[in-house]
Write a protein that holds these residues in place. Structure first.
Motif, PDB file in Angstrom:
ATOM      1  N   GLU A  96       0.646  -1.255   0.005  1.00  0.00           N
ATOM      2  CA  GLU A  96       0.063  -0.011   0.092  1.00  0.00           C
ATOM      3  C   GLU A  96       0.774   1.422   0.121  1.00  0.00           C
ATOM      4  N   LEU A  97       2.378   1.150   0.104  1.00  0.00           N
ATOM      5  CA  LEU A  97       3.138   2.312  -0.139  1.00  0.00           C
ATOM      6  C   LEU A  97       2.897   2.838  -1.387  1.00  0.00           C
ATOM      7  N   ASN A  98       2.618   4.160  -1.423  1.00  0.00           N
ATOM      8  CA  ASN A  98       2.557   5.037  -2.667  1.00  0.00           C
ATOM      9  C   ASN A  98       3.072   6.408  -2.383  1.00  0.00           C
ATOM     10  N   ARG A  99       4.350   6.409  -2.074  1.00  0.00           N
ATOM     11  CA  ARG A  99       5.336   7.676  -1.802  1.00  0.00           C
ATOM     12  C   ARG A  99       6.573   7.443  -2.100  1.00  0.00           C
ATOM     13  N   THR A 100       7.361   8.431  -2.224  1.00  0.00           N
ATOM     14  CA  THR A 100       8.900   8.648  -2.288  1.00  0.00           C
ATOM     15  C   THR A 100       9.627   8.200  -1.406  1.00  0.00           C
ATOM     16  N   ILE A 101      10.377   7.222  -1.374  1.00  0.00           N
ATOM     17  CA  ILE A 101      11.264   6.658  -0.353  1.00  0.00           C
ATOM     18  C   ILE A 101      12.812   7.025  -0.782  1.00  0.00           C
ATOM     19  N   LYS A 102      13.525   7.834  -0.135  1.00  0.00           N
ATOM     20  CA  LYS A 102      14.963   7.979  -0.313  1.00  0.00           C
ATOM     21  C   LYS A 102      15.894   7.684   0.310  1.00  0.00           C
ATOM     22  N   ILE A 103      16.719   6.742   0.084  1.00  0.00           N
ATOM     23  CA  ILE A 103      17.782   5.939   0.872  1.00  0.00           C
ATOM     24  C   ILE A 103      19.175   6.225   0.278  1.00  0.00           C
ATOM     25  N   ALA A 104      20.011   6.944   1.526  1.00  0.00           N
ATOM     26  CA  ALA A 104      21.124   7.111   0.974  1.00  0.00           C
ATOM     27  C   ALA A 104      22.343   6.248   1.412  1.00  0.00           C
ATOM     28  N   LEU A 105      23.340   5.584   0.709  1.00  0.00           N
ATOM     29  CA  LEU A 105      24.242   4.699   0.856  1.00  0.00           C
ATOM     30  C   LEU A 105      25.743   5.048   0.396  1.00  0.00           C
ATOM     31  N   PRO A 106      26.562   4.569   1.280  1.00  0.00           N
ATOM     32  CA  PRO A 106      28.019   4.991   0.650  1.00  0.00           C
ATOM     33  C   PRO A 106      28.114   4.037  -0.536  1.00  0.00           C
ATOM     34  N   ALA A 107      29.101   4.769  -1.612  1.00  0.00           N
ATOM     35  CA  ALA A 107      29.105   4.176  -2.667  1.00  0.00           C
ATOM     36  C   ALA A 107      29.784   2.773  -2.862  1.00  0.00           C
ATOM     37  N   THR A 138      26.501  16.043   3.041  1.00  0.00           N
ATOM     38  CA  THR A 138      25.201  16.750   3.656  1.00  0.00           C
ATOM     39  C   THR A 138      24.148  15.784   4.016  1.00  0.00           C
ATOM     40  N   THR A 139      24.463  14.384   4.079  1.00  0.00           N
ATOM     41  CA  THR A 139      23.413  13.387   3.883  1.00  0.00           C
ATOM     42  C   THR A 139      22.763  13.427   5.423  1.00  0.00           C
ATOM     43  N   LEU A 140      23.568  13.659   6.432  1.00  0.00           N
ATOM     44  CA  LEU A 140      23.254  13.402   7.861  1.00  0.00           C
ATOM     45  C   LEU A 140      22.296  14.780   7.970  1.00  0.00           C
ATOM     46  N   GLU A 141      22.625  15.829   7.419  1.00  0.00           N
ATOM     47  CA  GLU A 141      21.846  17.122   7.483  1.00  0.00           C
ATOM     48  C   GLU A 141      20.507  16.810   6.759  1.00  0.00           C
ATOM     49  N   GLY A 146      14.583  15.412   7.273  1.00  0.00           N
ATOM     50  CA  GLY A 146      13.459  14.607   6.889  1.00  0.00           C
ATOM     51  C   GLY A 146      13.453  14.508   5.322  1.00  0.00           C
ATOM     52  N   THR A 147      14.446  15.033   4.466  1.00  0.00           N
ATOM     53  CA  THR A 147      14.377  14.967   3.260  1.00  0.00           C
ATOM     54  C   THR A 147      14.914  13.657   2.440  1.00  0.00           C
ATOM     55  N   ILE A 148      15.675  12.724   3.643  1.00  0.00           N
ATOM     56  CA  ILE A 148      16.195  11.608   3.363  1.00  0.00           C
ATOM     57  C   ILE A 148      15.636  10.837   4.317  1.00  0.00           C
ATOM     58  N   THR A 276      31.256  -1.817  11.436  1.00  0.00           N
ATOM     59  CA  THR A 276      29.697  -2.118  11.749  1.00  0.00           C
ATOM     60  C   THR A 276      29.083  -0.955  10.587  1.00  0.00           C
ATOM     61  N   LEU A 277      28.205  -1.449   9.889  1.00  0.00           N
ATOM     62  CA  LEU A 277      27.183  -0.735   9.264  1.00  0.00           C
ATOM     63  C   LEU A 277      26.008  -0.211  10.170  1.00  0.00           C
ATOM     64  N   TYR A 278      25.663   0.862   9.922  1.00  0.00           N
ATOM     65  CA  TYR A 278      24.546   1.720  10.912  1.00  0.00           C
ATOM     66  C   TYR A 278      23.387   1.924   9.884  1.00  0.00           C
ATOM     67  N   SER A 279      22.050   2.158  10.318  1.00  0.00           N
ATOM     68  CA  SER A 279      21.083   2.690   9.581  1.00  0.00           C
ATOM     69  C   SER A 279      20.913   3.762  10.231  1.00  0.00           C
ATOM     70  N   TYR A 280      20.545   4.903   9.521  1.00  0.00           N
ATOM     71  CA  TYR A 280      20.204   6.235  10.148  1.00  0.00           C
ATOM     72  C   TYR A 280      19.126   6.756   9.910  1.00  0.00           C
ATOM     73  N   THR A 281      18.307   7.431  10.546  1.00  0.00           N
ATOM     74  CA  THR A 281      16.712   7.960  10.377  1.00  0.00           C
ATOM     75  C   THR A 281      16.735   9.135  11.235  1.00  0.00           C
ATOM     76  N   HIS A 282      15.543  10.106  10.836  1.00  0.00           N
ATOM     77  CA  HIS A 282      15.206  10.714  11.972  1.00  0.00           C
ATOM     78  C   HIS A 282      14.506  10.155  13.053  1.00  0.00           C
ATOM     79  N   GLN A 283      14.820  11.188  14.277  1.00  0.00           N
ATOM     80  CA  GLN A 283      14.360  10.579  15.683  1.00  0.00           C
ATOM     81  C   GLN A 283      12.802  10.171  15.400  1.00  0.00           C
ATOM     82  N   ARG A 284      12.103  10.980  14.722  1.00  0.00           N
ATOM     83  CA  ARG A 284      10.655  10.550  14.952  1.00  0.00           C
ATOM     84  C   ARG A 284      10.371   9.415  13.952  1.00  0.00           C
TER      85      ARG A 284
END
Length: 318
Positions: A96-107, A138-141, A146-148, A276-284
């Motif tokens: 049912e997902l109908n939205r843009t999902i932006k995922i940033a990964l190291p090269a 600027t990915t963490l910013e 909330g843009t990524i 170790t790889l981590y996933s990063y997201t907004h606190q919310r």
């Protein structure tokens, strides 16, 4: 005394928050899908409402006033909570997902995971618009703004307070060399690479100043030299294929796709080096169903890769 809450169009607060994050009229208009004149008009209404300039022109765009900085810090948790409440569904269903999902990964991860990640997301969330982005300085910013939605990378102790991290997976270190490289060992130690130059992956914001491998060798007192650095894996691969440089990577590197290259396992003090790889997201979003689903999906794919590549390299052991 004027009631600042009930006398305010709450849509203006969203404009204010985006402006405080971007400090740029054009970028704010792009995020809000409105024109720059509309942003200017909203800003003027906000100034009149709060009796403060809020944002002043600067060389690089806008600069928030002390009042605006304090206001943004006070209202952000509430707007984040409102966004979470509105975006949370009773039952999460990727179909049912109908939205843009932006995922940033190291090269280095992007070039090995992109194909399988897109394949699985297209199958499990066919209506989602997936954007896979290269990790930048600027990915963490952008995650904090909330843009990524989700980022994957190594440990960043200085991540903004708005960004939450969660351990994803430990990758085993390995070294990539050309097929006919003078080092013929299947398993080596740091001293074996003495005299050979490093082709180092540059990951913005993580190892800009010092190569991780160079730091290990320096700690061991082993002579070393960084011969080449790049943010692009294909550039490193091309250099390694034509020189005796070695490319520190992980066992998740798809060595079977590069017949001109070899992989050498590396141990330091008898132990395999792990990162170790981590996933990063907004606190919310840290407890959201969507975030947990993406985290689990990427973990599963990286784990499958790790097992598959081990079977390819050591078929007699697996």
């Amino acid at each position: 005394m004027k009631d600042l809450f009930y006398s305010l169009d709450l849509n203006l607060l969203r404009t204010f928050l985006v402006l405080s994050q971007e400090l740029n009229m054009r970028k704010a208009s792009e995020r809000l899908y409105v024109s720059q004149p509309a942003i200017s008009q909203a800003l003027q209404r906000l100034r009149n409402h709060f009796g403060d300039e809020l944002f002043l022109k600067s060389i690089n765009g806008l600069k928030a006033t002390p009042y605006a900085e304090d206001l943004a810090e006070r209202i952000t948790p509430y707007l984040d909570g409102l966004a979470h409440a509105l975006n949370t569904q009773d039952t999460f269903n990727p179909l049912e997902l109908n939205r843009t999902i932006k995922i940033a990964l190291p090269a280095q991860v992007l070039c090995t995971l992109s194909g399988t990640l897109v394949q699985h997301l297209k199958k499990e969330a066919p209506n989602a618009d997936l954007h896979l982005l290269n990790w930048t300085s600027t990915t963490l910013e952008d995650i904090a703004k909330g843009t990524i939605h989700l980022g994957v990378n190594y440990d960043y102790p200085s991540a903004p307070k708005e960004v939450s991290s969660k351990e994803l997976i430990k990758l085993d270190g390995a070294v990539i060399v050309r097929k006919d490289h003078p080092i013929t060992l299947l398993e080596a130690t740091p001293i074996d690479f003495s005299g050979y130059e490093i082709a180092s992956m540059l990951i913005p914001g993580w190892n800009d100043r010092v190569s991780y491998t160079a730091a290990i060798l320096a700690k061991k007192g082993i002579p070393h030299k960084v011969g080449f650095r790049s943010e692009f894996p294909m550039a490193l691969i091309d250099v390694v294929q034509h020189t005796d440089m070695y490319f520190p990577s992980s066992t998740n590197f798809p060595i079977h796709q590069h017949p001109n290259l070899r992989m050498i396992s590396v141990k330091v003090d008898g132990e395999i080096i792990q990162q170790t790889l981590y996933s990063y997201t907004h606190q919310r979003n840290r407890k959201s169903d969507l975030n947990n689903w993406l985290h689990t999906l990427i973990f599963d794919l990286l784990t499958e890769q790790k097992t598959l590549h081990a079977e390819i390299r050591f078929p007699h052991i697996i």
